[in-house]
Write an enzyme that holds these catalytic residues in place. Structure first.
Site, PDB file in Angstrom:
ATOM      1  N   PRO A 180       0.844  -1.210   0.000  1.00 54.14           N
ATOM      2  CA  PRO A 180       0.000   0.000   0.000  1.00 54.14           C
ATOM      3  C   PRO A 180       0.877   1.257   0.000  1.00 54.14           C
ATOM      4  CG  PRO A 180       0.013  -1.023   2.171  1.00 54.14           C
ATOM      5  CD  PRO A 180       0.766  -1.948   1.275  1.00 54.14           C
ATOM      6  N   ASP A 353       5.936   2.225   1.760  1.00 56.41           N
ATOM      7  CA  ASP A 353       5.058   1.077   1.979  1.00 56.41           C
ATOM      8  C   ASP A 353       4.423   1.237   3.361  1.00 56.41           C
ATOM      9  OD1 ASP A 353       3.900  -1.373   2.535  1.00 56.41           O
ATOM     10  OD2 ASP A 353       5.567  -2.557   1.761  1.00 56.41           O
ATOM     11  N   HIS A 354       3.115   1.494   3.376  1.00 56.46           N
ATOM     12  CA  HIS A 354       2.445   1.826   4.636  1.00 56.46           C
ATOM     13  C   HIS A 354       2.344   0.644   5.590  1.00 56.46           C
ATOM     14  CE1 HIS A 354       0.451   4.536   7.222  1.00 56.46           C
ATOM     15  NE2 HIS A 354      -0.184   5.240   6.310  1.00 56.46           N
ATOM     16  N   ARG A 355       2.646  -0.562   5.125  1.00 62.10           N
ATOM     17  CA  ARG A 355       2.624  -1.710   6.032  1.00 62.10           C
ATOM     18  C   ARG A 355       3.718  -1.606   7.088  1.00 62.10           C
ATOM     19  NH1 ARG A 355       3.175  -6.551   1.804  1.00 62.10           N
ATOM     20  NH2 ARG A 355       4.831  -5.109   1.155  1.00 62.10           N
TER      21      ARG A 355
END
Length: 381
Positions: A180, A353-355
């Site tokens: 994401p 990467d929002h993870r």
């Protein structure tokens, strides 16, 4: 006894290879260590080094042709050795495949094709066989609309995908839809950056000139020292913290782009970084770079400033969790000490990467890069 040489697997993800050039011809002596051919994989063009001795008796893949890993590439044996039985077996195998394809085509050809009179006339006019057109009408009837659609979409010039282009498409599609993405935008005052580069280059030879990109890579590496939680990769079970800082540098090539890696960039001087980038960029464009030189990056930089692009966003180069996109330096009015003055500015975008990289963490990191570039003398310490 003659030995079959198969298409080698030159990278861990290689499934097929294209012979770019044969360095030997039938009848030539080959020795262990000779470069038999240049083969394009999904990552780069590599020299295929032979590990046997003998005479090249048969070539199974012509220059420009593609075949799967482990298919017959060549046959090497003794001078005058009879390999007709081996060739016959290979040709028989190919013939069986061709017969299957031929029979399938004949079955398709014997099917009755329904087509309207107008569509038939249009097909004749543009010179296309109606068996190439899929009908959308009842019972597969070809209509005027089908001819128009075919003419619009199929009569264009087609270029087959290269192995590298297929790899790029697969890699970026996976990254975009598995990680994401979010984006952080920043603008720096580039006045000191420009003066810093100018002063450095006045002391260097033409071949040693430092680019803005060299300085940016050094700033990125120095910032990763301060923010090791950005030098990470995502795994479904764990966060992988990389002990080394390896910066990937996106380089445009004829078939797309490739990302050579500057290993341990934080431990290298600006001059070392500059020389290494020049060398790897040159070999990337001539497809001479080796697979290990484009692997194991922990962070990537993509710079389109030289193309006049002021700002853009990039897809993360997985398994990295961030990529920095750098635009061109432009002259425009800026506010200094509550006064409007003419200055130089450069825009950057950090894709995260929002993870694993939250907004605050990403913001602190891009702010660190900004500080280094607005006072670039600090990257030397």
């Amino acid at each position: 006894m003659a030995e079959i040489i198969s298409m080698p697997q030159l990278s861990d993800t290689m499934k097929e290879g294209t012979v770019i050039k044969w360095n030997k011809k039938i009848g030539d002596q080959v020795s262990e260590g000779d470069i038999l051919a240049e083969i394009e994989t999904d990552k780069a063009t590599q020299d295929f080094e032979i590990d046997t001795n003998g005479i090249l008796l048969f070539i199974g893949v012509k220059e420009g042709e593609t075949t799967r890993v482990n298919d017959v590439l060549a046959i090497i044996g003794k001078e005058g050795e009879d390999i007709s039985h081996m060739i016959s077996k290979l040709q028989s195998s190919k013939k069986e495949k061709n017969e299957v394809n031929f029979n399938q085509k004949n079955l398709e050809k014997n099917k009755k094709i329904f087509i309207s009179p107008v569509a038939k006339k249009m097909a004749k006019k543009i010179g296309v066989s109606i068996d190439k057109i899929k009908g959308s009408g009842e019972y597969g009837r070809i209509t005027k609309k089908d001819i128009e659609f075919y003419e619009k979409t199929e009569l264009n010039k087609n270029i087959l995908h290269s192995s590298i282009r297929k790899k790029i498409a697969k890699h970026l599609t996976y990254s975009k839809f598995s990680a994401p993405h979010y984006y952080l935008f920043s603008e720096i005052n580039a006045d000191k950056l420009m003066n810093f580069r100018k002063n450095l280059n006045e002391k260097l030879s033409l071949e040693e000139k430092i680019s803005f990109n060299d300085i940016i890579i050094k700033a990125v590496a120095q910032s990763l020292i301060k923010h090791p939680d950005m030098n990470v990769s995502w795994d479904d079970e764990k966060i992988i913290i990389h002990p080394n800082i390896h910066i990937g540098v996106a380089v445009a090539i004829k078939d797309g782009l490739i990302v050579p890696v500057i290993k341990n960039a934080d431990k290298k001087s600006l001059l070392q970084i500059s020389k290494e980038i020049k060398d790897k960029a040159l070999r990337s464009k001539s497809k001479k770079i080796q697979p290990e030189e484009i692997e194991n990056s922990t962070f990537t930089v993509s710079n389109l400033g030289m193309y006049g692009i002021e700002s853009f966003t990039s897809i993360i180069n997985t398994p990295n969790t961030s990529i920095l996109s750098v635009g061109s330096i432009v002259v425009r009015p800026i506010v200094k000490n509550n006064k409007i003055e003419i200055g130089n500015v450069m825009k950057m975008t950090l894709s995260c990467d929002h993870r694993i990289i939250d907004g605050a963490k990403g913001s602190e990191y891009i702010h660190s890069i900004k500080n280094f570039l607005e006072d670039p003398i600090t990257i030397l310490f």
